[in-house]
Design a protein around this motif. Structure first.
Motif, PDB file in Angstrom:
ATOM      1  N   PRO A  92     -25.844  53.681 -24.818  1.00 33.13           N
ATOM      2  CA  PRO A  92     -25.070  54.743 -25.465  1.00 33.13           C
ATOM      3  C   PRO A  92     -25.959  55.940 -25.801  1.00 33.13           C
ATOM      4  CG  PRO A  92     -24.647  52.603 -26.475  1.00 33.13           C
ATOM      5  CD  PRO A  92     -25.818  52.428 -25.572  1.00 33.13           C
ATOM      6  N   ALA A  93     -25.390  57.131 -25.710  1.00 30.15           N
ATOM      7  CA  ALA A  93     -26.140  58.358 -25.972  1.00 30.15           C
ATOM      8  C   ALA A  93     -26.432  58.496 -27.464  1.00 30.15           C
ATOM      9  CB  ALA A  93     -25.348  59.562 -25.477  1.00 30.15           C
ATOM     10  N   PRO A  94     -27.705  58.447 -27.865  1.00 30.28           N
ATOM     11  CA  PRO A  94     -28.044  58.511 -29.298  1.00 30.28           C
ATOM     12  C   PRO A  94     -27.600  59.812 -29.959  1.00 30.28           C
ATOM     13  CG  PRO A  94     -29.930  57.773 -27.994  1.00 30.28           C
ATOM     14  CD  PRO A  94     -28.899  58.261 -27.024  1.00 30.28           C
ATOM     15  N   ALA A  95     -27.758  60.946 -29.257  1.00 27.00           N
ATOM     16  CA  ALA A  95     -27.397  62.234 -29.855  1.00 27.00           C
ATOM     17  C   ALA A  95     -25.899  62.311 -30.122  1.00 27.00           C
ATOM     18  CB  ALA A  95     -27.831  63.379 -28.934  1.00 27.00           C
ATOM     19  N   LEU A  96     -25.100  61.841 -29.187  1.00 31.53           N
ATOM     20  CA  LEU A  96     -23.653  61.852 -29.374  1.00 31.53           C
ATOM     21  C   LEU A  96     -23.257  60.933 -30.517  1.00 31.53           C
ATOM     22  CD1 LEU A  96     -20.789  62.584 -28.577  1.00 31.53           C
ATOM     23  CD2 LEU A  96     -20.901  60.892 -26.737  1.00 31.53           C
ATOM     24  N   PHE A  97     -23.833  59.744 -30.557  1.00 38.01           N
ATOM     25  CA  PHE A  97     -23.503  58.803 -31.631  1.00 38.01           C
ATOM     26  C   PHE A  97     -23.896  59.376 -32.988  1.00 38.01           C
ATOM     27  CE2 PHE A  97     -24.630  55.094 -34.317  1.00 38.01           C
ATOM     28  CZ  PHE A  97     -23.364  54.517 -34.394  1.00 38.01           C
ATOM     29  N   ARG A  98     -25.063  60.009 -33.060  1.00 37.32           N
ATOM     30  CA  ARG A  98     -25.520  60.597 -34.313  1.00 37.32           C
ATOM     31  C   ARG A  98     -24.534  61.644 -34.818  1.00 37.32           C
ATOM     32  NH1 ARG A  98     -29.748  63.201 -32.510  1.00 37.32           N
ATOM     33  NH2 ARG A  98     -30.982  61.288 -32.466  1.00 37.32           N
ATOM     34  N   PHE A 152     -12.271  64.791 -21.010  1.00 37.78           N
ATOM     35  CA  PHE A 152     -12.570  64.857 -19.580  1.00 37.78           C
ATOM     36  C   PHE A 152     -14.042  65.120 -19.272  1.00 37.78           C
ATOM     37  CE2 PHE A 152      -8.077  65.951 -19.881  1.00 37.78           C
ATOM     38  CZ  PHE A 152      -7.517  65.198 -18.867  1.00 37.78           C
ATOM     39  N   GLY A 153     -14.810  65.551 -20.253  1.00 34.37           N
ATOM     40  CA  GLY A 153     -16.173  65.998 -19.988  1.00 34.37           C
ATOM     41  C   GLY A 153     -17.177  64.875 -19.799  1.00 34.37           C
ATOM     42  N   SER A 154     -18.342  65.269 -19.307  1.00 39.84           N
ATOM     43  CA  SER A 154     -19.466  64.349 -19.199  1.00 39.84           C
ATOM     44  C   SER A 154     -20.010  64.051 -20.592  1.00 39.84           C
ATOM     45  CB  SER A 154     -20.565  64.988 -18.346  1.00 39.84           C
ATOM     46  OG  SER A 154     -21.077  66.142 -19.015  1.00 39.84           O
ATOM     47  N   THR A 155     -20.984  63.176 -20.650  1.00 40.17           N
ATOM     48  CA  THR A 155     -21.607  62.884 -21.942  1.00 40.17           C
ATOM     49  C   THR A 155     -22.194  64.145 -22.557  1.00 40.17           C
ATOM     50  OG1 THR A 155     -22.128  60.610 -21.278  1.00 40.17           O
ATOM     51  CG2 THR A 155     -23.390  61.525 -23.106  1.00 40.17           C
ATOM     52  N   ASP A 156     -22.775  65.008 -21.727  1.00 44.36           N
ATOM     53  CA  ASP A 156     -23.323  66.265 -22.242  1.00 44.36           C
ATOM     54  C   ASP A 156     -22.228  67.130 -22.853  1.00 44.36           C
ATOM     55  OD1 ASP A 156     -25.935  65.707 -21.609  1.00 44.36           O
ATOM     56  OD2 ASP A 156     -25.874  66.696 -19.664  1.00 44.36           O
ATOM     57  N   SER A 157     -21.107  67.275 -22.155  1.00 45.00           N
ATOM     58  CA  SER A 157     -20.004  68.084 -22.681  1.00 45.00           C
ATOM     59  C   SER A 157     -19.448  67.477 -23.971  1.00 45.00           C
ATOM     60  CB  SER A 157     -18.889  68.210 -21.644  1.00 45.00           C
ATOM     61  OG  SER A 157     -19.209  69.161 -20.658  1.00 45.00           O
ATOM     62  N   LYS A 158     -19.306  66.172 -23.988  1.00 45.23           N
ATOM     63  CA  LYS A 158     -18.824  65.510 -25.197  1.00 45.23           C
ATOM     64  C   LYS A 158     -19.771  65.771 -26.368  1.00 45.23           C
ATOM     65  CE  LYS A 158     -16.898  61.648 -22.491  1.00 45.23           C
ATOM     66  NZ  LYS A 158     -15.481  62.006 -22.504  1.00 45.23           N
ATOM     67  N   THR A 159     -21.071  65.702 -26.082  1.00 46.43           N
ATOM     68  CA  THR A 159     -22.067  65.911 -27.131  1.00 46.43           C
ATOM     69  C   THR A 159     -21.986  67.314 -27.700  1.00 46.43           C
ATOM     70  OG1 THR A 159     -23.569  64.306 -26.106  1.00 46.43           O
ATOM     71  CG2 THR A 159     -24.536  65.860 -27.658  1.00 46.43           C
ATOM     72  N   VAL A 160     -21.877  68.320 -26.841  1.00 44.56           N
ATOM     73  CA  VAL A 160     -21.817  69.701 -27.326  1.00 44.56           C
ATOM     74  C   VAL A 160     -20.502  69.953 -28.053  1.00 44.56           C
ATOM     75  CG1 VAL A 160     -22.034  72.121 -26.707  1.00 44.56           C
ATOM     76  CG2 VAL A 160     -23.303  70.412 -25.421  1.00 44.56           C
ATOM     77  N   ALA A 161     -19.397  69.375 -27.580  1.00 44.77           N
ATOM     78  CA  ALA A 161     -18.116  69.539 -28.258  1.00 44.77           C
ATOM     79  C   ALA A 161     -18.177  68.956 -29.674  1.00 44.77           C
ATOM     80  CB  ALA A 161     -17.008  68.868 -27.457  1.00 44.77           C
ATOM     81  N   VAL A 162     -18.763  67.772 -29.822  1.00 51.22           N
ATOM     82  CA  VAL A 162     -18.870  67.168 -31.156  1.00 51.22           C
ATOM     83  C   VAL A 162     -19.883  67.937 -32.002  1.00 51.22           C
ATOM     84  CG1 VAL A 162     -19.354  65.048 -32.435  1.00 51.22           C
ATOM     85  CG2 VAL A 162     -18.223  64.918 -30.221  1.00 51.22           C
ATOM     86  N   PHE A 163     -20.917  68.503 -31.356  1.00 56.31           N
ATOM     87  CA  PHE A 163     -21.847  69.373 -32.081  1.00 56.31           C
ATOM     88  C   PHE A 163     -21.086  70.540 -32.717  1.00 56.31           C
ATOM     89  CE2 PHE A 163     -24.366  73.285 -32.065  1.00 56.31           C
ATOM     90  CZ  PHE A 163     -25.490  72.910 -32.771  1.00 56.31           C
ATOM     91  N   ILE A 164     -20.146  71.123 -31.976  1.00 62.09           N
ATOM     92  CA  ILE A 164     -19.352  72.233 -32.501  1.00 62.09           C
ATOM     93  C   ILE A 164     -18.515  71.778 -33.695  1.00 62.09           C
ATOM     94  CG2 ILE A 164     -17.441  73.801 -31.954  1.00 62.09           C
ATOM     95  CD1 ILE A 164     -18.570  73.891 -29.064  1.00 62.09           C
ATOM     96  N   LEU A 165     -17.854  70.631 -33.562  1.00 61.39           N
ATOM     97  CA  LEU A 165     -17.083  70.087 -34.682  1.00 61.39           C
ATOM     98  C   LEU A 165     -17.976  69.846 -35.895  1.00 61.39           C
ATOM     99  CD1 LEU A 165     -14.807  67.454 -32.863  1.00 61.39           C
ATOM    100  CD2 LEU A 165     -14.181  69.752 -33.620  1.00 61.39           C
ATOM    101  N   HIS A 166     -19.133  69.279 -35.640  1.00 63.14           N
ATOM    102  CA  HIS A 166     -20.073  68.956 -36.724  1.00 63.14           C
ATOM    103  C   HIS A 166     -20.535  70.226 -37.442  1.00 63.14           C
ATOM    104  CE1 HIS A 166     -23.984  67.643 -38.492  1.00 63.14           C
ATOM    105  NE2 HIS A 166     -23.305  66.522 -38.709  1.00 63.14           N
ATOM    106  N   LYS A 167     -20.823  71.277 -36.679  1.00 62.16           N
ATOM    107  CA  LYS A 167     -21.256  72.537 -37.284  1.00 62.16           C
ATOM    108  C   LYS A 167     -20.137  73.164 -38.107  1.00 62.16           C
ATOM    109  CE  LYS A 167     -24.558  74.653 -36.890  1.00 62.16           C
ATOM    110  NZ  LYS A 167     -25.764  74.741 -37.761  1.00 62.16           N
ATOM    111  N   ILE A 168     -18.913  73.079 -37.626  1.00 69.86           N
ATOM    112  CA  ILE A 168     -17.790  73.610 -38.393  1.00 69.86           C
ATOM    113  C   ILE A 168     -17.656  72.863 -39.715  1.00 69.86           C
ATOM    114  CG2 ILE A 168     -15.270  73.809 -38.453  1.00 69.86           C
ATOM    115  CD1 ILE A 168     -15.339  74.339 -35.446  1.00 69.86           C
TER     116      ILE A 168
END
Length: 337
Positions: A263-269, A210-226
Motif C-alpha cells: 500500500p502507498a504510505p503517502a496516500l494512507f498517511r 478512476f485515477g492512478s495511485t499518484d492521482s488519488k494521492t494528490v486528490a486526497v492531498f487537496i482534501l487534506h489541505k482544505i
C-alpha cells in the motif's frame, strides 16, 4: 472566458523561487519531476537565459516544431530559472496561448467516453503546459494573479475525466498538480476559500475513482489541505451530504489499499490525516462512531500506523477524538492505543 490580468514587463533578474515540490514524501514527486520525452524532441542540457526567452517567443508559433520543442524544454527546465513563471505570465499573450492547449482538450472529454485526439493535440504537450502552470500557481509573484484570474476553473474539467486511459490519466494528474501547488503556496487561506467557492471537493471525486495511485494521492492531498483550515474543515462538515461523500471516498481508498501487496504510505498517511481532522467536529464524530472506518481499527493497517510517526500521530488523534465524551466508544479503539 476569464480575463487575464494586465501583463507587466519587469526586471526578472531580481526574482527568487524555491523549487516547488509539495509531495516530497509521495511517489508523485518522482512522476512530476520531469516530463516524459516526446518523440523527435531533444532536451537541451544547459540552456542559457537567452534560450529561455527565445523558447517563450517560440510558443507563439502554434502547431509548429519550434513551439513543441520550446514547450518541452521549458517544462523540463521549469525549476532551473527563477524568472520563468513571471516571464510566462507577464509576456504578452503567452499564458493565453498555453491555455488554448488546455481548452482544446475539452471537446475530447465527454462523460465516460474518451474520443480520439485530433492530430494537433498531443496529451504529452498538454502535460508540459500543465507543468508550467504548476510553477505559475506556486511562484510568490504570480500565485496571486493566478488566483485572481480564476485559473483553477480551467483545470477542473481535466480533473473530472472519467476514464483511466494513460493519456487522460497524465492530464488528470497534471491538472491536480496545478491545484495542489496553488494550495501549497497559499499562506492566507485565499486558495482554500476559492476552492470552497468553486466546489473543488466535488472535482476530487473522479481522480479518486478512476485515477492512478499518484492521482488519488494528490486528490486526497487537496482534501487534506482544505481541511487544514478552520473554514475548510467547516465547509467539509457543515452539510451531511458533503461529509458522507468525503467519508465514502476515503473508505473506498482504504478498501483498495487493503488489497495491495505494498500500500502507498503517502496516500494512507493523508487518508488517516483527513479522518483525524474531520473527527474534530462533534457532528462528524457522531457519524464516525455510528459508521466507523473499520479498516483503521481492525488491525489491517497496524504495521503502517506503527512504522510512520506522522501517520501514527494522526491515528492517535483520531482515536482520542472519537472517544471524547463518549463512554460507549468502540472497545477496539481502546485496545489498539
Amino acid at each position: 472566458m476569464v480575463n487575464l490580468p494586465d501583463h507587466l514587463y519587469e526586471d526578472y533578474s531580481k526574482l527568487k523561487l524555491t523549487s516547488p515540490n509539495p509531495y516530497a514524501s509521495s511517489s508523485y514527486a518522482s512522476s512530476s519531476s520531469a516530463p516524459p520525452p516526446l518523440l523527435g524532441l531533444t532536451i537541451v542540457p544547459n540552456p542559457t537565459v537567452q534560450m529561455i526567452f527565445q523558447w517563450v517567443y517560440d510558443l507563439h508559433k502554434p502547431n509548429s516544431f519550434e513551439s513543441d520543442f520550446a514547450l518541452h524544454n521549458l517544462a523540463y527546465h521549469r525549476n532551473n530559472f527563477d524568472f520563468l513563471p513571471r516571464l510566462l505570465w507577464e509576456s504578452h499573450g503567452t499564458a493565453y496561448i498555453m491555455l488554448q492547449k488546455i481548452i482544446e482538450v475539452y471537446r475530447h472529454i465527454v462523460g465516460h467516453i474518451s474520443l480520439p485526439f485530433s492530430p494537433n493535440l498531443n496529451p504529452l504537450r498538454v502535460y508540459d503546459v500543465l507543468l508550467l502552470f504548476q510553477t505559475m500557481a506556486y511562484h510568490q509573484d504570480t500565485k496571486g494573479h493566478f488566483l485572481k484570474a480564476k485559473m483553477p476553473n480551467y483545470f477542473y474539467p481535466l480533473m473530472d475525466i472519467g476514464v483511466a486511459d494513460r493519456p487522460y490519466e497524465r492530464m488528470r494528474l497534471g491538472a491536480l498538480g496545478v491545484i495542489a501547488h496553488m494550495l501549497k503556496a497559499s499562506e492566507d487561506g485565499a486558495a482554500t476559500r476559492f476552492l470552497m467557492d468553486t466546489s473543488a471537493v466535488s472535482h476530487c471525486v473522479k481522480p479518486i475513482e478512476f485515477g492512478s495511485t499518484d492521482s488519488k494521492t494528490v486528490a486526497v492531498f487537496i482534501l487534506h489541505k482544505i481541511m487544514s483550515t478552520d473554514e475548510g474543515l467547516q465547509y467539509c462538515c457543515v452539510l451531511a451530504d458533503r461529509f458522507f461523500v468525503i467519508d465514502e471516498l476515503l473508505k473506498k481508498l482504504l478498501h483498495q489499499l487493503s488489497f495491495m501487496a505494498r500500500p502507498a504510505p503517502a496516500l494512507f498517511r493523508l487518508i488517516v490525516g483527513c479522518y483525524s481532522k474531520l473527527s474534530k467536529k462533534s457532528r462528524v464524530r457522531e457519524g464516525l462512531r455510528r459508521y466507523p472506518p473499520n479498516l483503521l481499527f481492525d488491525g489491517t493497517f497496524t504495521r503502517m500506523i506503527a512504522e510512520d510517526e506522522v501517520t501514527g500521530n494522526y491515528w492517535k488523534q483520531l482515536v482520542e477524538n472519537m472517544e471524547n465524551n463518549n463512554n460507549e466508544a468502540p472497545k477496539r479503539l481502546l485496545s489498539m492505543k
